[in-house]
Design an enzyme around this catalytic site. Structure first.
Site, PDB file in Angstrom:
ATOM      1  N   GLU A 170      32.157  39.437  47.016  1.00 24.69           N
ATOM      2  CA  GLU A 170      32.570  39.243  45.632  1.00 24.69           C
ATOM      3  C   GLU A 170      31.360  39.487  44.734  1.00 24.69           C
ATOM      4  OE1 GLU A 170      34.787  35.551  45.291  1.00 24.69           O
ATOM      5  OE2 GLU A 170      35.574  35.783  47.317  1.00 24.69           O
ATOM      6  N   ARG A 215      47.167  35.276  50.018  1.00 23.92           N
ATOM      7  CA  ARG A 215      45.749  34.962  50.219  1.00 23.92           C
ATOM      8  C   ARG A 215      45.571  33.523  50.691  1.00 23.92           C
ATOM      9  NH1 ARG A 215      42.576  38.634  47.590  1.00 23.92           N
ATOM     10  NH2 ARG A 215      41.048  37.935  49.132  1.00 23.92           N
TER      11      ARG A 215
END
Length: 274
Positions: free
Chosen positions: A3, A262
């Site tokens: 990320e 997710r």
């Protein structure tokens, strides 16, 4: 998946080690990584010096002057710097040969990563970049902005925070942490998010991303920077990967569910669904 904190760590490390180096050749072993005309890509890159390595959200920018390589690591992309003499390993798909006797190698087990070459002054006009939202620690990201982006939506806030057109660079790990810090249940729909909720999520994102970037990101499962730098933010995680452990705030069991496909970790007591 790396990320924003992890991509910043990769960019910073590459910048320290590659600036000034000249690319004297390229081996493309798996050409689908290059999301561009291969001949054009090679012509734009070979013979150029690396001027800087930066990032915008999850995208890496390797500046060569007139042109810039845009690189997205996707699920498991990594970069290695290795001597020319080192054998090419199975998942090393793109090899940049440098003038100092080293190579920059793009390694990707799943082959999902992508690279393309663009004119440097047109980066922010490209479809990939122009559609992105505000980075999580940018001053332009405010509670009012987030509230206005989600207030008419029937989607879960977890899904909305993962939408890169709203916030650019937040991924699954940090969204779980942001929602916990803001005491927001991941399944709460956008319409039920208050301005105060939005302000708390924005404040949490700024604090968490700043701290994670300082600590080199989160090294768990498949992610490391692969450049001799390993993140240590995993020691700060409050809910991620802690299912069946006790909440550090209230002592309840951390639960794991799936939101939008997710894996989602949360505390049912600290994060009550509206």
């Amino acid at each position: 998946m790396p990320e924003i904190a992890e991509v910043r760590t990769v960019a910073r490390t590459l910048n320290e080690r590659l600036v000034g180096k000249k690319i004297i050749g390229i081996d493309v072993i798996y050409d689908k990584i290059i999301d561009d005309d291969l001949k054009h890509f090679k012509e734009a890159v070979v013979g150029k010096h690396i001027l800087s390595v930066d990032n915008y959200g999850k995208w890496l920018f390797i500046s060569l002057g007139e042109y810039t390589i845009m690189s997205h690591l996707r699920m498991e992309g990594k970069y290695f710097i290795k001597p020319e003499s080192d054998a090419i390993e199975k998942h090393e798909h793109i090899i940049f040969h440098l003038d100092d006797g080293n190579t920059l190698r793009y390694h990707d087990t799943r082959k999902f990563g992508r690279m393309r070459i663009v004119k440097t002054d047109e980066i922010y006009k490209t479809p990939e970049i122009s559609k992105l939202g505000i980075e999580p620690d940018n001053k332009a990201l405010t509670g009012e902005y987030l509230y206005n982006m989600v207030k008419d939506s029937n989607l879960p806030i977890k899904t909305l925070l993962l939408d890169q057109s709203i916030i650019n660079g937040l991924g699954n790990i940090y969204v779980n942490e942001v929602l916990f810090a803001a005491n927001v249940h991941p399944e709460t729909i956008g319409k039920k998010i208050t301005l105060n909720d939005a302000k708390k999520m924005v404040e949490a994102s700024k604090i968490i991303i700043a701290k994670a970037t300082e600590m080199g990101g989160t090294t768990i499962r498949s992610y490391t920077s692969s450049l001799g730098v390993y993140g240590s933010y995993q020691s700060e995680l409050k809910v991620q990967s802690r299912d069946n452990e006790k909440c550090l705030v209230c002592g309840s069991d951390i639960e794991k569910i799936r939101v939008g496909g997710r894996g989602t970790y949360f505390c049912p007591k600290c994060q009550k669904k509206k």
